[in-house]
Design a protein around this motif. Structure first.
Motif, PDB file in Angstrom:
ATOM      1  N   ASN A 294       0.823  -1.207   0.000  1.00 44.04           N
ATOM      2  CA  ASN A 294       0.000   0.000   0.000  1.00 44.04           C
ATOM      3  C   ASN A 294       0.855   1.253   0.000  1.00 44.04           C
ATOM      4  O   ASN A 294       0.575   2.217  -0.712  1.00 44.04           O
ATOM      5  N   ARG A 295       1.900   1.251   0.793  1.00 45.69           N
ATOM      6  CA  ARG A 295       2.808   2.407   0.848  1.00 45.69           C
ATOM      7  C   ARG A 295       3.507   2.604  -0.492  1.00 45.69           C
ATOM      8  O   ARG A 295       3.623   3.732  -0.979  1.00 45.69           O
ATOM      9  N   LEU A 296       3.978   1.508  -1.108  1.00 49.75           N
ATOM     10  CA  LEU A 296       4.635   1.590  -2.403  1.00 49.75           C
ATOM     11  C   LEU A 296       3.673   2.108  -3.461  1.00 49.75           C
ATOM     12  O   LEU A 296       4.007   3.006  -4.233  1.00 49.75           O
ATOM     13  N   TRP A 297       2.461   1.549  -3.497  1.00 51.66           N
ATOM     14  CA  TRP A 297       1.503   1.975  -4.510  1.00 51.66           C
ATOM     15  C   TRP A 297       1.141   3.444  -4.329  1.00 51.66           C
ATOM     16  O   TRP A 297       1.061   4.196  -5.302  1.00 51.66           O
ATOM     17  N   THR A 298       0.938   3.892  -3.103  1.00 47.19           N
ATOM     18  CA  THR A 298       0.591   5.280  -2.846  1.00 47.19           C
ATOM     19  C   THR A 298       1.684   6.214  -3.353  1.00 47.19           C
ATOM     20  O   THR A 298       1.409   7.220  -4.008  1.00 47.19           O
ATOM     21  N   TYR A 299       2.928   5.881  -3.074  1.00 46.58           N
ATOM     22  CA  TYR A 299       4.050   6.707  -3.525  1.00 46.58           C
ATOM     23  C   TYR A 299       4.152   6.666  -5.044  1.00 46.58           C
ATOM     24  O   TYR A 299       4.303   7.704  -5.691  1.00 46.58           O
ATOM     25  N   TYR A 300       4.076   5.467  -5.611  1.00 47.06           N
ATOM     26  CA  TYR A 300       4.141   5.275  -7.070  1.00 47.06           C
ATOM     27  C   TYR A 300       3.046   6.070  -7.758  1.00 47.06           C
ATOM     28  O   TYR A 300       3.286   6.775  -8.738  1.00 47.06           O
ATOM     29  N   PHE A 301       1.827   6.017  -7.264  1.00 46.49           N
ATOM     30  CA  PHE A 301       0.703   6.742  -7.845  1.00 46.49           C
ATOM     31  C   PHE A 301       0.932   8.245  -7.716  1.00 46.49           C
ATOM     32  O   PHE A 301       0.626   9.019  -8.624  1.00 46.49           O
ATOM     33  N   GLY A 302       1.507   8.652  -6.597  1.00 39.08           N
ATOM     34  CA  GLY A 302       1.770  10.074  -6.358  1.00 39.08           C
ATOM     35  C   GLY A 302       2.806  10.670  -7.285  1.00 39.08           C
ATOM     36  O   GLY A 302       2.800  11.882  -7.539  1.00 39.08           O
ATOM     37  N   ILE A 303       3.717   9.856  -7.806  1.00 35.07           N
ATOM     38  CA  ILE A 303       4.733  10.376  -8.732  1.00 35.07           C
ATOM     39  C   ILE A 303       4.343  10.147 -10.192  1.00 35.07           C
ATOM     40  O   ILE A 303       5.157  10.315 -11.088  1.00 35.07           O
ATOM     41  N   GLY A 304       3.086   9.757 -10.411  1.00 35.34           N
ATOM     42  CA  GLY A 304       2.599   9.663 -11.785  1.00 35.34           C
ATOM     43  C   GLY A 304       2.261   8.276 -12.281  1.00 35.34           C
ATOM     44  O   GLY A 304       1.906   8.111 -13.445  1.00 35.34           O
ATOM     45  N   GLY A 305       2.378   7.264 -11.430  1.00 37.89           N
ATOM     46  CA  GLY A 305       2.027   5.906 -11.835  1.00 37.89           C
ATOM     47  C   GLY A 305       0.542   5.788 -12.109  1.00 37.89           C
ATOM     48  O   GLY A 305      -0.262   6.464 -11.475  1.00 37.89           O
ATOM     49  N   ASN A 306       0.179   4.934 -13.078  1.00 35.85           N
ATOM     50  CA  ASN A 306      -1.248   4.824 -13.378  1.00 35.85           C
ATOM     51  C   ASN A 306      -1.790   3.403 -13.298  1.00 35.85           C
ATOM     52  O   ASN A 306      -2.942   3.168 -13.610  1.00 35.85           O
ATOM     53  N   ALA A 307      -0.975   2.457 -12.847  1.00 36.04           N
ATOM     54  CA  ALA A 307      -1.477   1.091 -12.622  1.00 36.04           C
ATOM     55  C   ALA A 307      -2.163   1.052 -11.256  1.00 36.04           C
ATOM     56  O   ALA A 307      -1.737   1.744 -10.326  1.00 36.04           O
ATOM     57  N   ASP A 308      -3.223   0.267 -11.159  1.00 37.27           N
ATOM     58  CA  ASP A 308      -3.883   0.161  -9.859  1.00 37.27           C
ATOM     59  C   ASP A 308      -3.080  -0.750  -8.937  1.00 37.27           C
ATOM     60  O   ASP A 308      -2.098  -1.370  -9.333  1.00 37.27           O
ATOM     61  N   GLU A 309      -3.508  -0.812  -7.689  1.00 44.56           N
ATOM     62  CA  GLU A 309      -2.751  -1.570  -6.684  1.00 44.56           C
ATOM     63  C   GLU A 309      -2.695  -3.060  -7.022  1.00 44.56           C
ATOM     64  O   GLU A 309      -1.675  -3.719  -6.812  1.00 44.56           O
ATOM     65  N   LEU A 310      -3.764  -3.602  -7.569  1.00 45.99           N
ATOM     66  CA  LEU A 310      -3.794  -5.013  -7.941  1.00 45.99           C
ATOM     67  C   LEU A 310      -2.798  -5.307  -9.061  1.00 45.99           C
ATOM     68  O   LEU A 310      -2.082  -6.311  -9.020  1.00 45.99           O
ATOM     69  N   ALA A 311      -2.723  -4.423 -10.060  1.00 46.67           N
ATOM     70  CA  ALA A 311      -1.767  -4.602 -11.156  1.00 46.67           C
ATOM     71  C   ALA A 311      -0.331  -4.497 -10.641  1.00 46.67           C
ATOM     72  O   ALA A 311       0.547  -5.254 -11.064  1.00 46.67           O
ATOM     73  N   LEU A 312      -0.097  -3.577  -9.704  1.00 49.42           N
ATOM     74  CA  LEU A 312       1.239  -3.443  -9.120  1.00 49.42           C
ATOM     75  C   LEU A 312       1.621  -4.707  -8.365  1.00 49.42           C
ATOM     76  O   LEU A 312       2.746  -5.202  -8.494  1.00 49.42           O
ATOM     77  N   GLU A 313       0.693  -5.239  -7.603  1.00 51.75           N
ATOM     78  CA  GLU A 313       0.969  -6.478  -6.874  1.00 51.75           C
ATOM     79  C   GLU A 313       1.262  -7.624  -7.840  1.00 51.75           C
ATOM     80  O   GLU A 313       2.193  -8.405  -7.625  1.00 51.75           O
TER      81      GLU A 313
END
Length: 93
Positions: free
Chosen positions: A32-51
């Protein structure tokens, strides 16, 4: 979503995904922490795709893989900095 199912990647993308997967398993970041940071810097994959990406089940677009790598590096360096500063505070007390 900016991802594709297993297959269709070249060796550079495979190596990058493998490194991300290994780093995620070794570091104590949390999805969750990784996805939140990743999304905050412009990532557009959802948390499930990141996992799925971190568990070697899905490929992300090259730019998205770079963002995951950047997020992990920055979160890891933040953790090391916080750990070092708390160690210094403990020694001063």
């Amino acid at each position: 979503m900016n991802a594709e199912p297993w297959g269709g990647w070249n060796t550079v993308e495979f190596d990058q995904r493998l490194q991300a997967s290994c780093r995620f398993q070794v570091e104590d970041i949390g999805l969750n922490r990784l996805w939140t940071y990743y999304f905050g810097i412009g990532g557009n994959a959802d948390e499930l795709a990141l996992e799925a990406y971190l568990n070697e089940l899905l490929a992300l677009a090259p730019g998205q893989m770079e963002l995951v790598d950047t997020a992990m590096k920055e979160l890891s360096s933040d953790d090391r900095t916080e750990s070092a500063s708390s160690s210094e505070e403990t020694q001063i007390d």
